[in-house]
Design a protein around this motif. Structure first.
Motif, mmCIF file in Angstrom:
data_model
loop_
_atom_site.group_PDB
_atom_site.id
_atom_site.type_symbol
_atom_site.label_atom_id
_atom_site.label_comp_id
_atom_site.label_asym_id
_atom_site.label_seq_id
_atom_site.Cartn_x
_atom_site.Cartn_y
_atom_site.Cartn_z
ATOM 1 N N SER A 221 0.769 -1.231 -0.086
ATOM 2 C CA SER A 221 0.025 -0.017 -0.005
ATOM 3 C C SER A 221 0.918 1.306 0.168
ATOM 4 N N LEU A 222 2.190 1.252 0.473
ATOM 5 C CA LEU A 222 2.900 2.326 0.388
ATOM 6 C C LEU A 222 3.556 2.494 -0.963
ATOM 7 N N ASN A 223 2.930 3.660 -1.644
ATOM 8 C CA ASN A 223 3.002 4.064 -3.113
ATOM 9 C C ASN A 223 4.523 4.879 -3.091
ATOM 10 N N LEU A 224 4.956 5.264 -4.387
ATOM 11 C CA LEU A 224 6.091 5.997 -4.728
ATOM 12 C C LEU A 224 6.091 7.360 -3.646
ATOM 13 N N GLY A 225 4.968 7.817 -3.604
ATOM 14 C CA GLY A 225 4.814 9.057 -2.919
ATOM 15 C C GLY A 225 4.901 8.917 -1.363
ATOM 16 N N GLY A 226 4.569 7.788 -0.948
ATOM 17 C CA GLY A 226 4.585 7.424 0.549
ATOM 18 C C GLY A 226 6.233 7.214 0.820
ATOM 19 N N VAL A 227 6.795 6.532 0.166
ATOM 20 C CA VAL A 227 8.150 6.284 0.293
ATOM 21 C C VAL A 227 9.089 7.596 -0.042
ATOM 22 N N GLY A 228 8.496 8.309 -0.742
ATOM 23 C CA GLY A 228 9.402 9.746 -1.002
ATOM 24 C C GLY A 228 9.166 10.659 0.364
ATOM 25 N N ARG A 229 7.996 10.533 1.097
ATOM 26 C CA ARG A 229 7.744 11.169 2.335
ATOM 27 C C ARG A 229 8.494 10.596 3.221
ATOM 28 N N LYS A 230 8.457 9.426 3.290
ATOM 29 C CA LYS A 230 9.111 8.772 4.733
ATOM 30 C C LYS A 230 10.839 9.336 4.556
ATOM 31 N N LEU A 231 11.209 9.036 3.407
ATOM 32 C CA LEU A 231 12.559 9.173 2.966
ATOM 33 C C LEU A 231 13.196 10.642 2.892
ATOM 34 N N ARG A 232 12.161 11.481 2.969
ATOM 35 C CA ARG A 232 12.309 12.926 2.718
ATOM 36 C C ARG A 232 13.647 13.415 3.180
ATOM 37 N N ILE A 338 26.586 3.902 3.380
ATOM 38 C CA ILE A 338 25.773 4.210 4.877
ATOM 39 C C ILE A 338 24.563 4.981 4.158
ATOM 40 N N GLN A 339 24.498 5.602 3.329
ATOM 41 C CA GLN A 339 23.306 6.331 2.977
ATOM 42 C C GLN A 339 22.398 5.244 2.133
ATOM 43 N N GLN A 340 23.163 4.453 1.044
ATOM 44 C CA GLN A 340 22.163 3.373 0.462
ATOM 45 C C GLN A 340 21.574 2.382 1.484
ATOM 46 N N ALA A 341 22.602 1.837 2.490
ATOM 47 C CA ALA A 341 22.002 1.019 3.555
ATOM 48 C C ALA A 341 20.858 1.573 4.413
ATOM 49 N N VAL A 342 21.037 2.898 4.580
ATOM 50 C CA VAL A 342 19.732 3.280 5.638
ATOM 51 C C VAL A 342 18.520 3.543 4.864
ATOM 52 N N ILE A 343 18.826 3.856 3.696
ATOM 53 C CA ILE A 343 17.535 3.885 2.842
ATOM 54 C C ILE A 343 16.797 2.396 2.769
ATOM 55 N N ALA A 344 17.555 1.538 2.373
ATOM 56 C CA ALA A 344 17.098 0.047 2.303
ATOM 57 C C ALA A 344 16.597 -0.361 3.546
ATOM 58 N N ARG A 350 10.269 -4.940 0.664
ATOM 59 C CA ARG A 350 9.301 -4.948 -0.442
ATOM 60 C C ARG A 350 9.160 -3.499 -1.223
ATOM 61 N N HIS A 351 9.933 -2.485 -0.693
ATOM 62 C CA HIS A 351 9.828 -1.023 -1.345
ATOM 63 C C HIS A 351 11.538 -0.774 -1.774
ATOM 64 N N LEU A 352 12.237 -1.849 -1.782
ATOM 65 C CA LEU A 352 13.695 -1.599 -2.251
ATOM 66 C C LEU A 352 13.670 -0.790 -3.624
ATOM 67 N N GLY A 353 12.955 -1.080 -4.524
ATOM 68 C CA GLY A 353 13.119 -0.587 -5.793
ATOM 69 C C GLY A 353 12.657 0.852 -5.647
ATOM 70 N N ARG A 354 11.572 1.358 -5.041
ATOM 71 C CA ARG A 354 10.954 2.587 -4.987
ATOM 72 C C ARG A 354 12.033 3.532 -3.925
ATOM 73 N N GLY A 355 12.548 3.001 -2.995
ATOM 74 C CA GLY A 355 13.109 3.779 -2.124
ATOM 75 C C GLY A 355 14.465 4.099 -2.769
ATOM 76 N N LEU A 356 15.287 2.886 -3.375
ATOM 77 C CA LEU A 356 16.490 3.157 -3.965
ATOM 78 C C LEU A 356 16.362 3.865 -5.387
ATOM 79 N N SER A 357 15.335 3.867 -6.040
ATOM 80 C CA SER A 357 15.219 4.631 -7.357
ATOM 81 C C SER A 357 15.112 6.101 -7.015
ATOM 82 N N LEU A 358 14.497 6.649 -5.928
ATOM 83 C CA LEU A 358 14.390 7.759 -5.318
ATOM 84 C C LEU A 358 15.900 8.259 -4.914
ATOM 85 N N TYR A 359 16.665 7.459 -4.291
ATOM 86 C CA TYR A 359 18.018 7.588 -3.802
ATOM 87 C C TYR A 359 18.822 8.040 -5.252
#
Length: 551
Positions: A221-232, A338-344, A350-359
């Protein structure tokens, strides 16, 4: 120490082979991308006859298409089939290289840039997601990935530069296409990730998404926008810090070209030691991360990088610039994984693709902003002022990035490299039937991954073989392209300075002479290689190595 058994043990060898193949493909494609970024402006002017503005359009298309494609690639990668997506991305980069080789004007070159940008977006998002799958098992996986990428930036880059000097741009682009197609084959033939049942004490997707459908292709349920807000917080810090890094890199190129009048090949040689350092240091620096914690290393790395950036403004010659770039690369070798590991960790498996694409999109956005700002500052002011400005920006990372780590709730001290049971993930397709059993190589891989304080005898000899190949290649290139170098001079026979250190000191303290510097570096490498051979043989002969059968 946790051990692998049962179903976990059946999946472990395939996962390890999968990781090794993915890192190999990362080396091939990273080297290809690095060389394209380096040679494309030269190709645009020398072969296509493009103006400066047309060259800018060509470069902008590559970056912009890649930037815009990454979020879509992240969503697709989270649906499943990550290996297939990565292989398709590598093959697409190969097609882009072929189009570059066939291009005779701006339209086809722009098409090639767009194709390469799309391929790079899908490739790197998928590769980072695949690597992130093992983060709960090995906290240093992103350090390994950075090391593999940087290996490509000189293992592929240097032969490509030599090939360009011997042939032409078309031959080089076709050779790069072969590297990309080879990476696609490596990825396509890698074992898939086994789907294991969810752990009873942890939702399959982690956090609030654990109640959803666990099928291999289900979206959470956590879409790309939700991942972006979490990782802002982290994404903002990445944009700022990456902008400063890209700016410093561009400032170095401008200074070396315009102030010191160096040719492109000479500029590449100035950057080469830093690339080698970044290919070796990330796994070693990860040990410091495990020991002292992420926030302390981030602060230390940012402060050190800022000092080195400021020092560039006072560098009197290219040799000092090369040395400072090595030190700066060491700092980034600690910060980037460290940056990549923290985001992952923050987004979950289940959201690795979205999170790392935003990175990835954040790094590209930062690089674009930094490059523009560096150009304006260099033209409007001075080299020293520009370096000081971006040193201050880098220094801000000492506060921004650790604060972002804290806000995301990521652990400060990651797990050690001791293996734990495989973390289940409902993302990838099951392994082929042929991967269900363990062969002898698999057993050795599992045993060596479980516990190994020292390298095995085989690994020691393989390392020595690689060192020999690299050393031999450097010597051959030196004898071919350095007119003052011959076998007697290389070994110090008949020379006044028998030890190599005097030659190095003379090259450093005297007037800048790149040929003399490279010859001195090769003489020093002879000494280092001899020590390496003696040390390796001593380790092998005295039994100071780990035999997997002892466990």
């Amino acid at each position: 120490m946790a051990r692998l058994d049962g179903a976990d043990r059946l999946g472990a060898p395939s996962v390890l082979r999968r990781e090794r193949r993915v890192l190999t493909s990362a080396t091939l494609t990273s080297g290809t991308g690095t060389f394209i970024d380096f040679v494309l402006p030269l190709f645009a002017g020398a072969v296509l006859g493009l103006s400066a503005s047309q060259t800018g359009v060509l470069l902008a298309v590559d970056v912009l298409v890649s930037l815009l494609t990454r979020p879509f690639a992240g969503t697709l990668v989270d649906r499943g089939g990550r290996l297939g997506i990565a292989a398709a991305g590598a093959a697409t980069i190969g097609v882009g290289c072929v189009l570059f080789g066939l291009a005779s004007g701006l339209p086809l070159a722009v098409t090639a840039a767009a194709v390469s940008g799309v391929g790079g977006a899908f490739l790197w998002v998928a590769i980072r997601a695949i690597v992130g799958e093992r983060l709960d098992i090995d906290s240093g996986v992103f350090a390994k990935l950075l090391s593999a990428e940087e290996y490509g930036s000189w293992v592929v880059f240097v032969p490509a530069v030599v090939l360009l000097s011997l042939t032409n741009y078309v031959s080089v682009f076709f050779a790069l296409a072969l590297c990309s197609f080879a990476a696609a084959v490596v990825l396509a033939t890698s074992p898939g990730r086994r789907v294991l049942p969810a752990a009873p004490d942890e939702p399959a997707g982690g956090g609030e998404e654990g109640t959803e459908n666990d099928s291999a292709t289900a979206l959470t349920s956590l879409n790309l926008g939700g991942v972006g807000r979490k990782l802002r917080p982290m994404l903002l810090a990445v944009v700022i810090v990456e902008a400063a890094e890209a700016a410093i890199s561009l400032l170095m190129i401008l200074q070396l070209q315009r102030h010191f009048d160096l040719e492109p090949f000479q500029i590449a040689l100035i950057f080469l030691p830093g690339a080698i350092a970044m290919s070796i240091l990330p796994p070693l620096l990860h040990r410091a991360v495990v020991m002292y914690g992420r926030r302390k290393i981030l602060i230390l790395g940012s402060v050190a990088s800022a000092i080195f950036a400021a020092g560039l403004g006072l560098a009197p010659n290219p040799l000092v610039i090369a040395g400072l770039w090595v030190l700066s690369g060491a700092a980034w070798a600690a910060i980037m994984p460290i940056q990549q590991a923290v985001i992952a960790e923050s987004v979950g498996p289940r959201h690795l693709g979205r999170g790392l694409s935003l990175y990835e999109a954040s790094t590209l956005a930062g690089a674009m902003v930094g490059s523009l700002a560096a150009g304006f500052l260099y033209d409007a002011g001075s080299w020293l002022m520009a370096c000081l400005v971006f040193a201050v920006v880098i220094l801000s990372g000492a506060a921004l990035v650790p604060a972002a780590v804290r806000r995301l709730g990521a652990v400060d001290q990651p797990r050690t490299l001791e293996p734990t049971p495989l973390v289940p993930t409902p993302i990838e397709t099951p392994d082929n039937a042929a991967d269900a059993g363990l062969d002898a190589e698999d057993e050795e891989s599992v045993a060596s991954e479980e516990a190994k304080p020292e390298k095995s005898r085989r690994q020691l000899m393989v390392d020595l073989l690689w060192h020999t190949v690299l050393f031999g290649t450097a010597v051959v290139l030196g004898l071919l392209f350095l007119p003052s170098l011959n076998p007697e001079a290389l070994l110090g026979i008949g020379q006044e300075a028998i030890l190599p250190f005097r030659a190095v000191i003379h090259a450093v303290t005297g007037p800048f002479d790149l040929v003399a510097l490279l010859a001195a570096a090769l003489r020093l490498w002879v000494f280092v290689y001899a020590v390496d051979v003696v040390w390796t043989l001593w380790k092998v002969c005295t039994g100071n190595w780990t035999d997997p059968t002892r466990h």
